[in-house]
Design an enzyme around this catalytic site. Structure first.
Site, PDB file in Angstrom:
ATOM      1  N   ASP A 103      46.276  33.928  35.419  1.00 38.40           N
ATOM      2  CA  ASP A 103      45.798  33.161  36.563  1.00 38.40           C
ATOM      3  C   ASP A 103      46.247  31.712  36.366  1.00 38.40           C
ATOM      4  O   ASP A 103      46.123  31.174  35.269  1.00 38.40           O
ATOM      5  CB  ASP A 103      44.266  33.217  36.588  1.00 38.40           C
ATOM      6  CG  ASP A 103      43.707  33.471  37.971  1.00 38.40           C
ATOM      7  OD1 ASP A 103      43.936  32.621  38.844  1.00 38.40           O
ATOM      8  OD2 ASP A 103      43.044  34.496  38.162  1.00 38.40           O
ATOM      9  N   GLU A 260      47.103  33.285  45.945  1.00 38.20           N
ATOM     10  CA  GLU A 260      45.832  33.582  46.587  1.00 38.20           C
ATOM     11  C   GLU A 260      45.907  32.805  47.896  1.00 38.20           C
ATOM     12  O   GLU A 260      45.800  31.584  47.910  1.00 38.20           O
ATOM     13  CB  GLU A 260      44.645  33.117  45.755  1.00 38.20           C
ATOM     14  CG  GLU A 260      43.345  33.536  46.417  1.00 38.20           C
ATOM     15  CD  GLU A 260      42.125  32.749  45.971  1.00 38.20           C
ATOM     16  OE1 GLU A 260      41.017  33.223  46.197  1.00 38.20           O
ATOM     17  OE2 GLU A 260      42.275  31.655  45.416  1.00 38.20           O
ATOM     18  N   HIS A 334      37.479  40.001  42.017  1.00 33.68           N
ATOM     19  CA  HIS A 334      36.273  39.354  41.497  1.00 33.68           C
ATOM     20  C   HIS A 334      35.585  38.487  42.549  1.00 33.68           C
ATOM     21  O   HIS A 334      34.499  37.976  42.300  1.00 33.68           O
ATOM     22  CB  HIS A 334      36.648  38.506  40.284  1.00 33.68           C
ATOM     23  CG  HIS A 334      37.566  37.388  40.668  1.00 33.68           C
ATOM     24  ND1 HIS A 334      38.853  37.616  41.132  1.00 33.68           N
ATOM     25  CD2 HIS A 334      37.383  36.050  40.724  1.00 33.68           C
ATOM     26  CE1 HIS A 334      39.397  36.465  41.446  1.00 33.68           C
ATOM     27  NE2 HIS A 334      38.548  35.488  41.210  1.00 33.68           N
ATOM     28  N   ASP A 335      36.204  38.291  43.706  1.00 32.40           N
ATOM     29  CA  ASP A 335      35.615  37.476  44.771  1.00 32.40           C
ATOM     30  C   ASP A 335      35.032  38.312  45.902  1.00 32.40           C
ATOM     31  O   ASP A 335      34.524  37.754  46.881  1.00 32.40           O
ATOM     32  CB  ASP A 335      36.666  36.534  45.369  1.00 32.40           C
ATOM     33  CG  ASP A 335      37.063  35.447  44.405  1.00 32.40           C
ATOM     34  OD1 ASP A 335      36.226  35.050  43.573  1.00 32.40           O
ATOM     35  OD2 ASP A 335      38.221  34.996  44.473  1.00 32.40           O
TER      36      ASP A 335
HETATM   37  C1  GLC Z   1      39.527  31.331  43.884  1.00 37.44           C
HETATM   38  C2  GLC Z   1      39.021  32.262  42.818  1.00 37.44           C
HETATM   39  C3  GLC Z   1      37.547  32.151  42.775  1.00 37.44           C
HETATM   40  C4  GLC Z   1      37.193  30.732  42.408  1.00 37.44           C
HETATM   41  C5  GLC Z   1      37.863  29.727  43.330  1.00 37.44           C
HETATM   42  C6  GLC Z   1      37.854  28.366  42.740  1.00 37.44           C
HETATM   43  O1  GLC Z   1      39.079  31.678  45.140  1.00 37.44           O
HETATM   44  O2  GLC Z   1      39.481  33.558  43.013  1.00 37.44           O
HETATM   45  O3  GLC Z   1      36.949  33.060  41.905  1.00 37.44           O
HETATM   46  O4  GLC Z   1      35.818  30.581  42.444  1.00 37.44           O
HETATM   47  O5  GLC Z   1      39.201  30.025  43.571  1.00 37.44           O
HETATM   48  O6  GLC Z   1      38.741  28.283  41.673  1.00 37.44           O
END
Ligand code: GLC
Ligand code: CA
Length: 571
Positions: A103, A260, A334-335
């Site tokens: 990541d 993302e 995970h979100d």
């Molecule tokens: C992204 C991640 C998430 C995180 C956010 C801030 O959306 O996937 O889990 O809380 O970014 O970094």
């Protein structure tokens, strides 16, 4: 287009398996999953047949947002282990033919990062411009919305220098200032550091947010609140930065990248992933996840599983990337909640078949599938009744905000039983011993009580388990390039329970039939392109996979049981 003319790439043919290290396997009894835990489970990961593992952040972090707040980009989080463990993990994956994608979290750092500690000391500190500051003498800064702030405000006043800093996420996650070339250089160097260790790519956290609008203008009110996401993703220099990153770093390695893609939609995604632009390989969008779900993850529509809408969104995305770029497909991460609870049914009588049906979908669409750990055994939402059971700062903040406003906290809790992120973060259910074999200590987040029946050990050797169905479906995709590259065509778009499509490559045509509902269906054969002279026996000979032991046809119809999934080779 013929296969021979296609621009084949390993990352287009790959199946990605996502591991959230905190919840995968604890090796030392502190209740928190760690790198040695993943090392212990490498043979399991290999047994799935997946090609790539995407590992959520494992860098040094005070864990305000479980590793998405990084205080040192070149160190491993102490709770997860150390650099030697990381190197052993990477080598163990490579020895098994699995690639490792990390990541990359560079829209923001932790406020405990050395850069930020320096930056807030004085206005003339050399690190001042590593972050976004608004001097208080200019008045209150223009409205910016924050995901995780206790007041939903992305500007935080900082006493020592009498200025506000910007944080799209929590106040412990200040946004990095990409306008500063020195900051960009630091990030590129750090990326080289990891590529030189041998990692195979990056999933780029909220990468679409890195460019901020000059002077932080006030946005139109239509873009206030959560709608601001679309503005955040339209920073004027986004593509310039990504092209620079590509040139300076990415183009030097045989790796994969995925954004993302907060705020990306079908009309602007090509700018990010069109190969000729030299930016990123892939993007994942949120357009399906938001069906029926509104601000604070409240349910705004009874029918958050609206299949007609879902098919439309997914088909538009396929179309947007059918000639340029490359798509991705996912339900869980995970979100988001567990896929079976969100997109099908976790009722005891349906859970197993429904999760196999969703697996069939993810692995038979065009686009690289991102499959979330635990979905292969059909894990489902834990559905906490009490706010005290939550760990996620997002649910907790929204709960507190709602309470402060005198709003309906009960409705929020009820909605989060379906939508909340912690549903996907409960520990992996390895077996039916205490804590599901995840830890010998106290797990950092409660284990779903259904672990006594839903667990890896129980499914490992049972031929018709969700786990073995996943392995079979992975094999099927690996063996059929039609499932990877074939043209996608949606059938019966208005059907409310059936998702049917063909995948077509060269002379081969595959028909995918998915009953997304809890009632049996019968569908006209001709509408599906099956000749009415084909009988059940003949058709059975062409079935590539089926999550039930039988499949039924009459003279004129195909019959599907609740949540049945079948792939038939038509040609
Ligand atoms: C992204 C991640 C998430 C995180 C956010 C801030 O959306 O996937 O889990 O809380 O970014 O970094
Ligand atoms: Ca541990």
């Amino acid at each position: 287009m013929k296969l021979a003319e296609m621009n084949r790439k390993w990352w287009k043919e790959a199946i990605v398996y996502q591991i959230y290290p905190r919840s995968f396997q604890d090796s030392n009894g502190d209740g928190v999953g760690d790198l040695r835990g993943i090392i212990e489970r490498l043979d399991y990961i290999q047994s799935l047949g997946v090609d790539v593992v995407w590992l959520n952040p494992c860098y040094r972090s005070p864990n305000d947002d479980n590793g998405y707040d990084i205080s040192d980009y070149r160190e491993i989080m102490s709770e997860f282990g150390n650099m030697a463990d990381f190197e052993e993990l990477l080598a163990g994956m490579h020895a098994r033919g699995i690639k490792l994608v990390m990541d990359l979290v560079v829209n923001h750092s932790s406020d405990e990062h050395e850069w930020f500690k320096q930056s807030r000391l004085s206005r003339d500190n050399p690190y001042r411009d590593y972050y976004h500051w608004w001097p208080a003498e200019k008045g209150t800064p223009p409205t910016r919305w924050s995901y995780f702030d206790v007041e939903g405000n992305a500007w935080k006043y900082d006493e020592p220098t009498d200025a506000y800093y910007l944080h799209y996420f929590s106040e412990k996650q200040p946004d990095l200032n990409w306008e500063n070339p020195e900051l960009r250089k630091e990030i590129y160097d750090m990326m080289h550091f990891w590529f030189k260790k041998g990692i195979d790519g990056f999933r780029m956290d909220v990468i679409t947010f890195i460019s901020k609008h000059d002077g932080y203008p006030e946005f139109d009110v239509a873009y206030h609140g959560q709608n601001m996401i679309d503005m955040y993703a339209q920073g004027p220099r986004l593509h310039e930065y990504l092209q620079e990153m590509n040139k300076e770093v990415l183009s030097n390695y045989d790796i994969m990248t995925v954004a993302e893609g907060q705020g990306t939609h079908t009309h602007n995604v090509v700018e990010l992933v069109d190969e000729s632009r030299n930016e990123l390989n892939m993007n994942y969008h949120f357009d399906h996840q938001s069906i029926g779900v509104g601000a604070r993850y409240l349910l705004i529509d009874e029918d958050f599983q609206d299949l007609v809408k879902f098919k439309q969104v997914m088909s538009e995305w396929d179309g947007a990337l059918s000639s340029e770029g490359w798509n991705t497909i996912y339900f869980g991460n995970h979100d988001f909640p567990r896929m079976v609870s969100r997109w099908a049914s976790d009722a005891p009588e349906h859970r197993a078949n429904a999760s196999k049906m969703l697996t069939t979908y993810l692995l038979s669409m065009r686009g690289t599938p991102y499959y979330y750990m635990g979905d292969e055994i059909g894990m489902s939402n834990i559905k906490f009744d009490n706010i005290d059971d939550y760990n996620d700062l997002m649910t907790i903040n929204w709960y507190n905000l709602t309470q402060k406003e005198g709003g309906d906290t009960h409705a929020l809790l009820e909605a989060h039983k379906i939508t909340g992120r912690d549903n996907a973060r409960t520990p992996i259910q390895w077996d039916n011993t205490a804590n599901a074999g995840f830890t010998t200590g106290k797990p950092w987040l409660k284990v779903n009580p259904n672990y006594t029946s839903v667990n890896v050990a129980e499914q490992q050797n049972r031929a018709d388990s969700e786990l073995n169905y996943f392995r079979k479906m992975v094999r099927l995709r690996k063996d059929n390039l039609t499932l990877v590259y074939g043209q996608y065509a949606l059938l019966l778009p208005e059907h409310k329970q059936l998702y049917a499509y063909t995948r077509h490559l060269d002379d081969e045509v595959l028909l995918v039939l998915l009953n997304y509902s809890d009632t049996a269906l019968s569908i006209d054969k001709v509408a599906l392109g099956i000749s009415d002279t084909t009988d059940t026996k003949e058709a059975s000979a062409f079935i590539l996979i089926n999550n039930f032991s039988d499949f039924e046809m009459t003279n004129s119809t195909v019959v599907l049981r609740p949540y049945q999934a079948v792939i038939i080779k038509l040609k």
